[in-house]
Motif scaffolding. Structure first.
Motif, PDB file in Angstrom:
ATOM      1  N   LEU A   1      16.043  15.633 -14.481  1.00  0.00           N
ATOM      2  CA  LEU A   1      15.114  15.581 -13.354  1.00  0.00           C
ATOM      3  C   LEU A   1      14.193  14.366 -13.431  1.00  0.00           C
ATOM      4  CD1 LEU A   1      13.896  16.976 -10.839  1.00  0.00           C
ATOM      5  CD2 LEU A   1      12.260  18.035 -12.390  1.00  0.00           C
ATOM      6  N   ARG A   2      14.268  13.547 -12.396  1.00  0.00           N
ATOM      7  CA  ARG A   2      13.366  12.412 -12.203  1.00  0.00           C
ATOM      8  C   ARG A   2      13.240  12.240 -10.712  1.00  0.00           C
ATOM      9  NH1 ARG A   2      15.311  11.816 -16.745  1.00  0.00           N
ATOM     10  NH2 ARG A   2      14.636  10.482 -18.411  1.00  0.00           N
ATOM     11  N   ASN A   3      12.055  12.491 -10.168  1.00  0.00           N
ATOM     12  CA  ASN A   3      11.868  12.242  -8.736  1.00  0.00           C
ATOM     13  C   ASN A   3      10.440  11.846  -8.443  1.00  0.00           C
ATOM     14  OD1 ASN A   3      10.235  14.418  -7.982  1.00  0.00           O
ATOM     15  ND2 ASN A   3      11.868  15.564  -7.042  1.00  0.00           N
ATOM     16  N   CYS A   4      10.298  11.088  -7.364  1.00  0.00           N
ATOM     17  CA  CYS A   4       8.978  10.664  -6.896  1.00  0.00           C
ATOM     18  C   CYS A   4       8.947  10.798  -5.385  1.00  0.00           C
ATOM     19  CB  CYS A   4       8.695   9.197  -7.227  1.00  0.00           C
ATOM     20  SG  CYS A   4       8.559   8.815  -8.977  1.00  0.00           S
TER      21      CYS A   4
ATOM     22  N   THR B   1       0.827  -1.200   0.000  1.00  0.00           N
ATOM     23  CA  THR B   1       0.000   0.000   0.000  1.00  0.00           C
ATOM     24  C   THR B   1       0.864   1.255   0.000  1.00  0.00           C
ATOM     25  OG1 THR B   1      -0.115   0.083   2.410  1.00  0.00           O
ATOM     26  CG2 THR B   1      -1.871  -1.134   1.277  1.00  0.00           C
ATOM     27  N   ALA B   2       0.298   2.328  -0.498  1.00  0.00           N
ATOM     28  CA  ALA B   2       0.887   3.661  -0.405  1.00  0.00           C
ATOM     29  C   ALA B   2      -0.275   4.653  -0.414  1.00  0.00           C
ATOM     30  CB  ALA B   2       1.835   3.945  -1.568  1.00  0.00           C
ATOM     31  N   ASP B   3      -0.172   5.661   0.428  1.00  0.00           N
ATOM     32  CA  ASP B   3      -1.244   6.658   0.486  1.00  0.00           C
ATOM     33  C   ASP B   3      -1.240   7.581  -0.720  1.00  0.00           C
ATOM     34  OD1 ASP B   3      -2.422   5.965   3.042  1.00  0.00           O
ATOM     35  OD2 ASP B   3      -0.493   6.576   3.871  1.00  0.00           O
ATOM     36  N   ARG B   4      -0.033   7.895  -1.217  1.00  0.00           N
ATOM     37  CA  ARG B   4       0.066   8.835  -2.335  1.00  0.00           C
ATOM     38  C   ARG B   4       1.409   8.632  -3.029  1.00  0.00           C
ATOM     39  NH1 ARG B   4      -2.385  13.740  -3.862  1.00  0.00           N
ATOM     40  NH2 ARG B   4      -0.952  15.289  -4.659  1.00  0.00           N
ATOM     41  N   ILE B   5       1.406   8.734  -4.345  1.00  0.00           N
ATOM     42  CA  ILE B   5       2.632   8.684  -5.130  1.00  0.00           C
ATOM     43  C   ILE B   5       2.580   9.831  -6.129  1.00  0.00           C
ATOM     44  CG2 ILE B   5       4.060   7.341  -6.710  1.00  0.00           C
ATOM     45  CD1 ILE B   5       2.622   4.820  -5.612  1.00  0.00           C
ATOM     46  N   VAL B   6       3.587  10.686  -6.087  1.00  0.00           N
ATOM     47  CA  VAL B   6       3.679  11.801  -7.027  1.00  0.00           C
ATOM     48  C   VAL B   6       5.053  11.750  -7.676  1.00  0.00           C
ATOM     49  CG1 VAL B   6       3.617  14.304  -7.335  1.00  0.00           C
ATOM     50  CG2 VAL B   6       2.137  13.233  -5.626  1.00  0.00           C
ATOM     51  N   CYS B   7       5.078  11.595  -9.002  1.00  0.00           N
ATOM     52  CA  CYS B   7       6.341  11.556  -9.743  1.00  0.00           C
ATOM     53  C   CYS B   7       6.419  12.733 -10.698  1.00  0.00           C
ATOM     54  CB  CYS B   7       6.448  10.253 -10.532  1.00  0.00           C
ATOM     55  SG  CYS B   7       6.609   8.799  -9.499  1.00  0.00           S
TER      56      CYS B   7
ATOM     57  N   ASN C   1      15.009   9.414  -6.463  1.00  0.00           N
ATOM     58  CA  ASN C   1      15.446  10.110  -7.672  1.00  0.00           C
ATOM     59  C   ASN C   1      16.028   9.110  -8.656  1.00  0.00           C
ATOM     60  OD1 ASN C   1      15.078  12.962  -6.768  1.00  0.00           O
ATOM     61  ND2 ASN C   1      16.482  12.286  -5.180  1.00  0.00           N
ATOM     62  N   GLY C   2      16.361   9.607  -9.840  1.00  0.00           N
ATOM     63  CA  GLY C   2      17.076   8.809 -10.822  1.00  0.00           C
ATOM     64  C   GLY C   2      16.318   7.602 -11.321  1.00  0.00           C
ATOM     65  N   SER C   3      17.033   6.475 -11.424  1.00  0.00           N
ATOM     66  CA  SER C   3      16.447   5.283 -12.046  1.00  0.00           C
ATOM     67  C   SER C   3      15.267   4.727 -11.253  1.00  0.00           C
ATOM     68  CB  SER C   3      17.514   4.200 -12.237  1.00  0.00           C
ATOM     69  OG  SER C   3      18.059   3.810 -11.004  1.00  0.00           O
ATOM     70  N   THR C   4      15.305   4.816  -9.926  1.00  0.00           N
ATOM     71  CA  THR C   4      14.179   4.332  -9.128  1.00  0.00           C
ATOM     72  C   THR C   4      12.936   5.160  -9.423  1.00  0.00           C
ATOM     73  OG1 THR C   4      15.668   3.544  -7.403  1.00  0.00           O
ATOM     74  CG2 THR C   4      13.360   3.854  -6.790  1.00  0.00           C
ATOM     75  N   ALA C   5      13.086   6.473  -9.484  1.00  0.00           N
ATOM     76  CA  ALA C   5      11.954   7.343  -9.814  1.00  0.00           C
ATOM     77  C   ALA C   5      11.470   7.067 -11.239  1.00  0.00           C
ATOM     78  CB  ALA C   5      12.342   8.804  -9.656  1.00  0.00           C
ATOM     79  N   ASN C   6      12.394   6.834 -12.146  1.00  0.00           N
ATOM     80  CA  ASN C   6      12.021   6.543 -13.526  1.00  0.00           C
ATOM     81  C   ASN C   6      11.210   5.248 -13.611  1.00  0.00           C
ATOM     82  OD1 ASN C   6      12.561   7.584 -16.346  1.00  0.00           O
ATOM     83  ND2 ASN C   6      13.107   5.427 -16.565  1.00  0.00           N
ATOM     84  N   GLU C   7      11.601   4.232 -12.835  1.00  0.00           N
ATOM     85  CA  GLU C   7      10.854   2.977 -12.813  1.00  0.00           C
ATOM     86  C   GLU C   7       9.430   3.198 -12.312  1.00  0.00           C
ATOM     87  OE1 GLU C   7      13.154   0.406 -10.309  1.00  0.00           O
ATOM     88  OE2 GLU C   7      14.482  -0.195 -11.930  1.00  0.00           O
ATOM     89  N   ILE C   8       9.292   3.989 -11.261  1.00  0.00           N
ATOM     90  CA  ILE C   8       7.952   4.247 -10.720  1.00  0.00           C
ATOM     91  C   ILE C   8       7.129   5.040 -11.730  1.00  0.00           C
ATOM     92  CG2 ILE C   8       6.637   5.385  -8.888  1.00  0.00           C
ATOM     93  CD1 ILE C   8       9.056   4.786  -7.015  1.00  0.00           C
ATOM     94  N   PHE C   9       7.714   6.090 -12.303  1.00  0.00           N
ATOM     95  CA  PHE C   9       7.022   6.940 -13.280  1.00  0.00           C
ATOM     96  C   PHE C   9       6.518   6.109 -14.457  1.00  0.00           C
ATOM     97  CE2 PHE C   9       6.640   9.956 -16.764  1.00  0.00           C
ATOM     98  CZ  PHE C   9       6.089  11.071 -16.170  1.00  0.00           C
ATOM     99  N   THR C  10       7.381   5.285 -15.025  1.00  0.00           N
ATOM    100  CA  THR C  10       6.965   4.507 -16.197  1.00  0.00           C
ATOM    101  C   THR C  10       5.981   3.403 -15.832  1.00  0.00           C
ATOM    102  OG1 THR C  10       8.972   3.151 -16.027  1.00  0.00           O
ATOM    103  CG2 THR C  10       9.041   4.983 -17.556  1.00  0.00           C
ATOM    104  N   THR C  11       6.096   2.854 -14.631  1.00  0.00           N
ATOM    105  CA  THR C  11       5.140   1.831 -14.204  1.00  0.00           C
ATOM    106  C   THR C  11       3.773   2.452 -13.961  1.00  0.00           C
ATOM    107  OG1 THR C  11       6.957   0.569 -13.239  1.00  0.00           O
ATOM    108  CG2 THR C  11       4.733  -0.060 -12.589  1.00  0.00           C
ATOM    109  N   GLU C  12       3.733   3.680 -13.430  1.00  0.00           N
ATOM    110  CA  GLU C  12       2.458   4.386 -13.304  1.00  0.00           C
ATOM    111  C   GLU C  12       1.822   4.575 -14.679  1.00  0.00           C
ATOM    112  OE1 GLU C  12       2.453   7.249  -9.401  1.00  0.00           O
ATOM    113  OE2 GLU C  12       3.401   8.052 -11.200  1.00  0.00           O
ATOM    114  N   ALA C  13       2.637   4.956 -15.664  1.00  0.00           N
ATOM    115  CA  ALA C  13       2.117   5.135 -17.023  1.00  0.00           C
ATOM    116  C   ALA C  13       1.572   3.813 -17.567  1.00  0.00           C
ATOM    117  CB  ALA C  13       3.205   5.684 -17.935  1.00  0.00           C
TER     118      ALA C  13
END
Length: 160
Positions: free
Chosen positions: A88-91, A73-79, A103-115
């Motif tokens: 710039l890549r952050n979540c 679970t997570a209450d909120r995710i903002v990337c 930041n970086g690759s971890t944020a990119n993974e979250i951003f693209t998985t959200e997409a």
């Protein structure tokens, strides 16, 4: 009179769209496992064994010793990424009162998985945002072991 009617229809239409966009979304299968897989390592709620189980499943190992379902679970995710500052890549991932910033690759993974999960992007002044709230993913190792596409389900809402 027709201007009032048109205005009322516009407001009613906007209210209907807002209500429709606030409904929970659901993803399952590989997309749900991916979403849980990128969030689980950040969770202060999950035990080490639960994090390891999700990581092993996400790394294509369906035959794991962990047998109980894991709820990520997570209450909120903002990337955020930028098309101006291309570095710039952050979540920010919120778990209760705890906020984890990556930041970086971890944020990119979250951003693209959200997409991949269908989170609509939003943009402003050179920035691209994707956000969701009330994420809840149930990962069932026993069902995943069957290799029939089941065992991973997530629900979430658009962030406000």
């Amino acid at each position: 009179m027709s201007a009032c009617l048109a205005g009322a229809m516009l407001v009613a239409g906007a209210t209907h769209v807002a209500a429709a966009s606030a409904t929970p979304a659901k993803v399952s299968g590989s997309t749900a496992l991916a979403l849980a897989g990128v969030i689980a390592p950040l969770s202060p709620i999950l035990s080490g064994a639960e994090k390891k189980a999700v990581a092993m499943l996400f790394a294509a190992n369906a035959d794991i010793p962990y047998k109980k379902p894991v709820v990520v679970t997570a209450d909120r995710i903002v990337c955020r990424t930028s098309n101006v500052d291309i570095t710039l890549r952050n979540c920010e991932v919120t778990f209760g009162k705890k906020v984890k910033t990556v930041n970086g690759s971890t944020a990119n993974e979250i951003f693209t998985t959200e997409a991949l999960a269908g989170i609509p992007p939003d943009g402003a002044a050179g920035s691209n945002f994707e956000s969701l709230s009330k994420l809840s993913c149930t990962i069932d190792p026993n069902a995943i072991r069957q290799k029939d596409g089941s065992g991973a389900d997530c629900t979430f809402q658009p962030a406000n």
